[in-house]
Motif scaffolding. Structure first.
Motif, PDB file in Angstrom:
ATOM      1  N   ALA A 156       1.966   9.232  -3.555  1.00 35.68           N
ATOM      2  CA  ALA A 156       2.363   7.877  -3.306  1.00 35.68           C
ATOM      3  C   ALA A 156       1.152   7.283  -2.104  1.00 35.68           C
ATOM      4  O   ALA A 156       1.094   6.177  -2.324  1.00 35.68           O
ATOM      5  CB  ALA A 156       3.696   7.607  -3.310  1.00 35.68           C
ATOM      6  N   GLN A 157       1.138   8.198  -1.455  1.00 36.34           N
ATOM      7  CA  GLN A 157       0.209   7.753  -0.221  1.00 36.34           C
ATOM      8  C   GLN A 157      -1.292   7.729  -0.485  1.00 36.34           C
ATOM      9  O   GLN A 157      -1.939   7.093   0.266  1.00 36.34           O
ATOM     10  CB  GLN A 157       0.466   8.831   0.979  1.00 36.34           C
ATOM     11  CG  GLN A 157      -0.391   8.434   2.312  1.00 36.34           C
ATOM     12  CD  GLN A 157       0.100   9.801   3.322  1.00 36.34           C
ATOM     13  OE1 GLN A 157       1.266   9.905   3.483  1.00 36.34           O
ATOM     14  NE2 GLN A 157      -0.906  10.109   3.888  1.00 36.34           N
ATOM     15  N   LEU A 158      -1.857   8.285  -1.799  1.00 37.25           N
ATOM     16  CA  LEU A 158      -3.059   8.343  -2.082  1.00 37.25           C
ATOM     17  C   LEU A 158      -3.530   7.020  -2.732  1.00 37.25           C
ATOM     18  O   LEU A 158      -2.846   6.175  -2.962  1.00 37.25           O
ATOM     19  CB  LEU A 158      -3.278   9.417  -3.322  1.00 37.25           C
ATOM     20  CG  LEU A 158      -3.189  10.851  -2.970  1.00 37.25           C
ATOM     21  CD1 LEU A 158      -3.154  11.869  -3.848  1.00 37.25           C
ATOM     22  CD2 LEU A 158      -4.327  11.297  -1.588  1.00 37.25           C
ATOM     23  N   LYS A 159      -4.832   6.792  -2.406  1.00 35.49           N
ATOM     24  CA  LYS A 159      -5.168   5.386  -2.615  1.00 35.49           C
ATOM     25  C   LYS A 159      -5.105   5.002  -3.930  1.00 35.49           C
ATOM     26  O   LYS A 159      -4.924   3.667  -4.417  1.00 35.49           O
ATOM     27  CB  LYS A 159      -6.736   5.001  -2.047  1.00 35.49           C
ATOM     28  CG  LYS A 159      -6.825   4.912  -0.520  1.00 35.49           C
ATOM     29  CD  LYS A 159      -8.185   4.406  -0.081  1.00 35.49           C
ATOM     30  CE  LYS A 159      -8.016   4.278   1.222  1.00 35.49           C
ATOM     31  NZ  LYS A 159      -7.821   2.900   1.815  1.00 35.49           N
ATOM     32  N   GLN A 160      -5.510   6.013  -5.041  1.00 36.37           N
ATOM     33  CA  GLN A 160      -5.525   5.910  -6.283  1.00 36.37           C
ATOM     34  C   GLN A 160      -3.869   5.130  -7.058  1.00 36.37           C
ATOM     35  O   GLN A 160      -3.959   4.673  -7.831  1.00 36.37           O
ATOM     36  CB  GLN A 160      -6.035   6.872  -7.381  1.00 36.37           C
ATOM     37  CG  GLN A 160      -5.208   8.349  -6.986  1.00 36.37           C
ATOM     38  CD  GLN A 160      -5.794   9.060  -5.898  1.00 36.37           C
ATOM     39  OE1 GLN A 160      -6.383   8.555  -4.928  1.00 36.37           O
ATOM     40  NE2 GLN A 160      -5.949  10.373  -6.188  1.00 36.37           N
ATOM     41  N   GLY A 190      -2.250   3.366  -4.900  1.00 31.73           N
ATOM     42  CA  GLY A 190      -1.785   2.118  -3.935  1.00 31.73           C
ATOM     43  C   GLY A 190      -1.418   2.531  -2.840  1.00 31.73           C
ATOM     44  O   GLY A 190      -0.806   1.509  -1.904  1.00 31.73           O
ATOM     45  N   GLY A 191      -1.366   3.704  -2.310  1.00 35.59           N
ATOM     46  CA  GLY A 191      -1.039   3.944  -1.073  1.00 35.59           C
ATOM     47  C   GLY A 191      -2.118   3.804   0.309  1.00 35.59           C
ATOM     48  O   GLY A 191      -3.379   3.230  -0.226  1.00 35.59           O
ATOM     49  N   ILE A 192      -1.896   4.027   1.372  1.00 33.76           N
ATOM     50  CA  ILE A 192      -2.774   3.877   2.593  1.00 33.76           C
ATOM     51  C   ILE A 192      -3.727   4.849   2.768  1.00 33.76           C
ATOM     52  O   ILE A 192      -4.804   4.833   3.669  1.00 33.76           O
ATOM     53  CB  ILE A 192      -1.610   3.604   4.008  1.00 33.76           C
ATOM     54  CG1 ILE A 192      -0.883   4.846   4.105  1.00 33.76           C
ATOM     55  CG2 ILE A 192      -1.192   2.482   3.830  1.00 33.76           C
ATOM     56  CD1 ILE A 192      -0.416   4.919   5.479  1.00 33.76           C
ATOM     57  N   GLY A 193      -3.733   5.915   1.863  1.00 35.32           N
ATOM     58  CA  GLY A 193      -4.769   7.037   2.029  1.00 35.32           C
ATOM     59  C   GLY A 193      -4.469   8.003   2.811  1.00 35.32           C
ATOM     60  O   GLY A 193      -3.473   8.120   3.530  1.00 35.32           O
ATOM     61  N   SER A 194      -5.410   9.206   2.851  1.00 35.01           N
ATOM     62  CA  SER A 194      -5.375  10.349   3.541  1.00 35.01           C
ATOM     63  C   SER A 194      -5.483   9.906   5.011  1.00 35.01           C
ATOM     64  O   SER A 194      -5.745   8.999   5.240  1.00 35.01           O
ATOM     65  CB  SER A 194      -6.422  11.217   3.064  1.00 35.01           C
ATOM     66  OG  SER A 194      -7.550  10.760   3.253  1.00 35.01           O
ATOM     67  N   ILE A 195      -5.259  10.869   5.624  1.00 36.08           N
ATOM     68  CA  ILE A 195      -5.311  11.098   7.142  1.00 36.08           C
ATOM     69  C   ILE A 195      -7.077  10.747   7.629  1.00 36.08           C
ATOM     70  O   ILE A 195      -7.109   9.660   8.375  1.00 36.08           O
ATOM     71  CB  ILE A 195      -5.172  12.560   7.875  1.00 36.08           C
ATOM     72  CG1 ILE A 195      -3.555  12.467   7.819  1.00 36.08           C
ATOM     73  CG2 ILE A 195      -5.551  12.522   9.085  1.00 36.08           C
ATOM     74  CD1 ILE A 195      -2.996  14.064   8.286  1.00 36.08           C
TER      75      ILE A 195
END
Ligand code: MG
Ligand code: MG
Ligand code: ZN
Ligand code: ZN
Ligand code: ZN
Ligand code: ZN
Lengths: 485, 485
Positions: free
Chosen positions: B197-201, B203-208
């Protein structure tokens, strides 16, 4: 083999410097700050930061706070206007009294470390307030008495054990307990336990117990009464047991802990000498078991399923002297009363050392509950002192003589032994032991460790305890604050 | 299993309290003291008191003094008018992001501990600046940037490793290094390494790494450049590698340590991002061997006969980046230059975190020389900062994220592994390791430990570091001193 001076890297002090009186100080140039009328020095034998944390985690949870230990050195936690805290180094200047005496050793024993703060002189493991050349060094109780202060020496160990011994005697070997060595008086191993030149029959200053009676602190409380059944072999009291000698010399000598509470005074005419157990005092908690990897893992996995109910919780020891009115807190409380109401104490102040001795002894045994209960016993003694003393004229210092073996780990260890405990907050606390040089089931003993450890102080002079110090600095802090040096 | 509130002993704080923002503070009521323009926070990953002492003993002898570490927190050792020192607690509020998340654990990982001082919120092991309910918590670099300060983040680890990550990102899992997980871009394990859920694909804020580029500190220096070969899977930079993205977004991106010395400026238009190694940076010293009991005893007995010539001495690693101008001291020195000459830094000050990362990593490996060299590297970085900054407007804090496994013992241990070293003063230094949960020759890793450890500070605000604190207090000390909170 002696070290060649050429082997010293830049910035590495020489052994000759470090083993001279005051030579190992780290803050020699730090001025004395406040003057205290009284100083109480609390020593947790073997109470490194890990031992403090083990006790806090078990008793109050990792987010909790110890009642006494955690308050000393912290601004605002007590009424003290002056506080100090830091880390201190504990290495010794030699490893035993033989060949390896003149070599720095990173890990101290209780004798060298106690001698360091008692006298300000870094010395060899096994030394009791003598330097690396066997010369006696004046200790804080001698210096305080010379200035007219009242003095006290309280421990949960045998009173002849290294930590109390450094304040009452000078001995080239820590095992020279009495004129008949380390026996109950029915035999004599003094030739093995003592440098024979130190014995009275050879014109020496005598054993640790005999010097204790000569030193004559106003209040001396601890264990080890069996050694007082030994008989003096020479001198004025030749042929008398040490108990008889104590009474003959005016001591209020007693062995029943129930008598402690009724004591009314202690002074140079009639000093108090209470020895409440034959050897070391019984611990507050019963022994726990250090488990091998497979057993500890089984327990820990079960704990993860049952809210840690499968883990170890500590139980009270019915033999503990706290049940009879002689916890370390009781002894500390009484010692403060006696010293502060004594004429010398009232006029000139007092110096009191209080030792929680068996944190170390139970750490050696890989006994997690044992060390936790003893840390609690010391913590309560500090809390008792905080209730009683005036921190505007009394300096309280809390520290240890060396760190020890116990480690808080994230899971039982493959190599060593682990006791998985259930803490006050229900969480798991895995305490690991692995530093002995032989198996524990064949008489092994876990090792002291050489890490720097906590020293903390509250009251006048406390700010001299600051940053990185050495345990010899502790001597100068106390001596300067009391005006002894 | 959730803990029943009834299980809490008196004086034991609840998990709900401890895991709330600020809820684990021990000195919440201690007022902020001085205001600093700049703060430099030095973290020795895994640098407990034992690791500090191991390094001091080896490099300078037990009576010696470290060049940087030992000077911070000590009155008179620097020009600082305000100093503070004490111990701090490091436990975590949960053990991993799964079932056991909501249970106090006495031993923290680097992610929970870093999150604690980065955000003031006690959280679970594995959390990167998110709380126990996965809510992102503002970190000090974000807060400092919001107030117009310059910011820097320097480490010897992969820049995505937990300690730097807590200042540049919010991630429910510490292994979510990049949009393709923890790979060099030739494969994708993000489904395993990240909460998807955190990954950009999604809709998340993306990786570290992607958040690092968003956070945009003025200066970021470390290792881990192989992860910047990963390709963004969604968002504005979809299809670009992270290196391309960095350049596109105006970063001065470089990988050659020789370029460090020529850098002239770093600011929000043109931030510096130097990643000097594919993974963690090489250590200063070559690896030493931890020996089993029989071997270590043989060496130690031989050492007693030959002036410890048979013992281990550490050797320089030719791969160390200090040979190419990028020691931690070099990076620290340059970061201070860049931040203090930057417009925001000049006007509003700066916040800089500097991590000596591999004390921890080599402690895990039972590598005594490794951990000593890395402690020295950090020590020299602190000494470099002391030469450069004005302690009347700059607060320097030195601490660790958790203690670690190495112990200084009196003789090789039966249970564990021992490296017998020859110290600078020629004395023997026995360093023991025994906390892994599996054999080291089968991939075991020594354990973090849960003991309280040293925190020390010099400069305005330093006196708030006093007595016993928690690592969440460190957040408030820095935030209050810089006027961020
Ligand atoms: Mg003792
Ligand atoms: Mg780290
Ligand atoms: Zn001891
Ligand atoms: Zn001991
Ligand atoms: Zn760490
Ligand atoms: Zn680690």
């Amino acid at each position: 083999v002696a070290l060649a001076p050429g082997a010293l890297a830049a910035g590495t002090p020489s052994l000759a410097t470090l083993s001279s009186h005051g030579g190992a100080q780290r803050i020699a140039n730090t001025p004395a700050t406040g003057k205290a009328k009284n100083v109480i020095l609390f020593i947790g034998d073997g109470m490194g930061d890990s031992e403090i944390t083990v006790a806090r985690d078990y008793l109050y949870g990792p987010g909790g706070t110890l009642e006494g230990i955690d308050k000393i050195g912290q601004a605002g936690a007590t009424s003290a206007k002056e506080t100090g805290v830091g880390q201190y180094t504990t290495y010794a200047a030699g490893d035993g009294s033989g060949d390896r005496r003149q070599q720095i050793t990173a890990v101290t024993d209780s004798a060298a470390s106690g001698s360091a703060w008692a006298t300000g002189t870094k010395t060899y493991n096994n030394a009791v307030s003598v330097d690396n050349s066997f010369n006696p060094q004046m200790n804080l109780i001698e210096l305080a008495k010379a200035k007219g202060l009242a003095t006290g020496n309280v421990t949960t160990a045998e009173i002849q054990d290294a930590t109390p011994a450094v304040m009452e005697s000078h001995s080239t070997q820590r095992s020279c307990y009495g004129p008949q060595g380390k026996t109950d008086g029915s035999s004599d191993d003094s030739a093995k336990r003592c440098d024979v030149a130190q014995l009275k029959q050879n014109g020496g200053i005598g054993s640790i117990s005999e010097q204790l009676l000569d030193t004559r602190a106003d209040v001396t409380l601890g264990g080890g009464n069996k050694y007082f059944n030994q008989t003096a072999q020479a001198g004025e009291y030749k042929g008398m047991t040490l108990k008889e000698q104590a009474k003959t010399r005016g001591y209020q000598y007693f062995e029943d802990p129930a008598q402690l509470s009724s004591l009314k005074e202690a002074n140079q005419d009639s000093p108090v000498l209470g020895l409440f157990s034959s050897g070391n005092m019984p611990t507050q908690y019963n022994e726990s078991t250090p488990y091998d990897y497979d057993t500890a893992v089984k327990m820990s996995l079960a704990g993860q399923k049952d809210g840690n109910q499968s883990l170890v919780t500590c139980t009270q020891n019915s033999e503990w002297l706290g049940n009879k009115g002689a916890s370390l807190a009781d002894m500390t409380d009484k010692a403060i009363d006696l010293l502060s109401s004594n004429k010398n104490g009232k006029e000139n102040g007092y110096f009191l050392q209080v030792e929680g001795a068996s944190i170390d002894k139970q750490d050696h045994n890989a006994n997690a509950c044992g060390q936790i209960g003893e840390t609690d016993d010391l913590d309560k003694a500090i809390a008792a002192a905080l209730k009683k003393v005036d921190l505007s004229n009394t300096l309280i210092i809390v520290t240890a003589d060396h760190a020890h073996t116990s480690q808080i780990v994230s899971w039982p260890t493959y190599y060593g032994l682990t006791t998985p405990l259930r803490s006050a907050d229900g969480s798991a606390l895995y305490v690991a032991y692995a530093t002995s040089s032989s198996p524990m089931d064949k008489g092994g003993s876990m090792s002291h460790t050489g890490t720097q450890l906590r020293i903390a102080a509250s009251g006048p002079g406390a700010s001299r305890v600051n940053g990185l110090t050495d345990q010899t600095d502790n001597f100068f802090t106390i001596a300067k604050t009391l005006g002894l040096a």
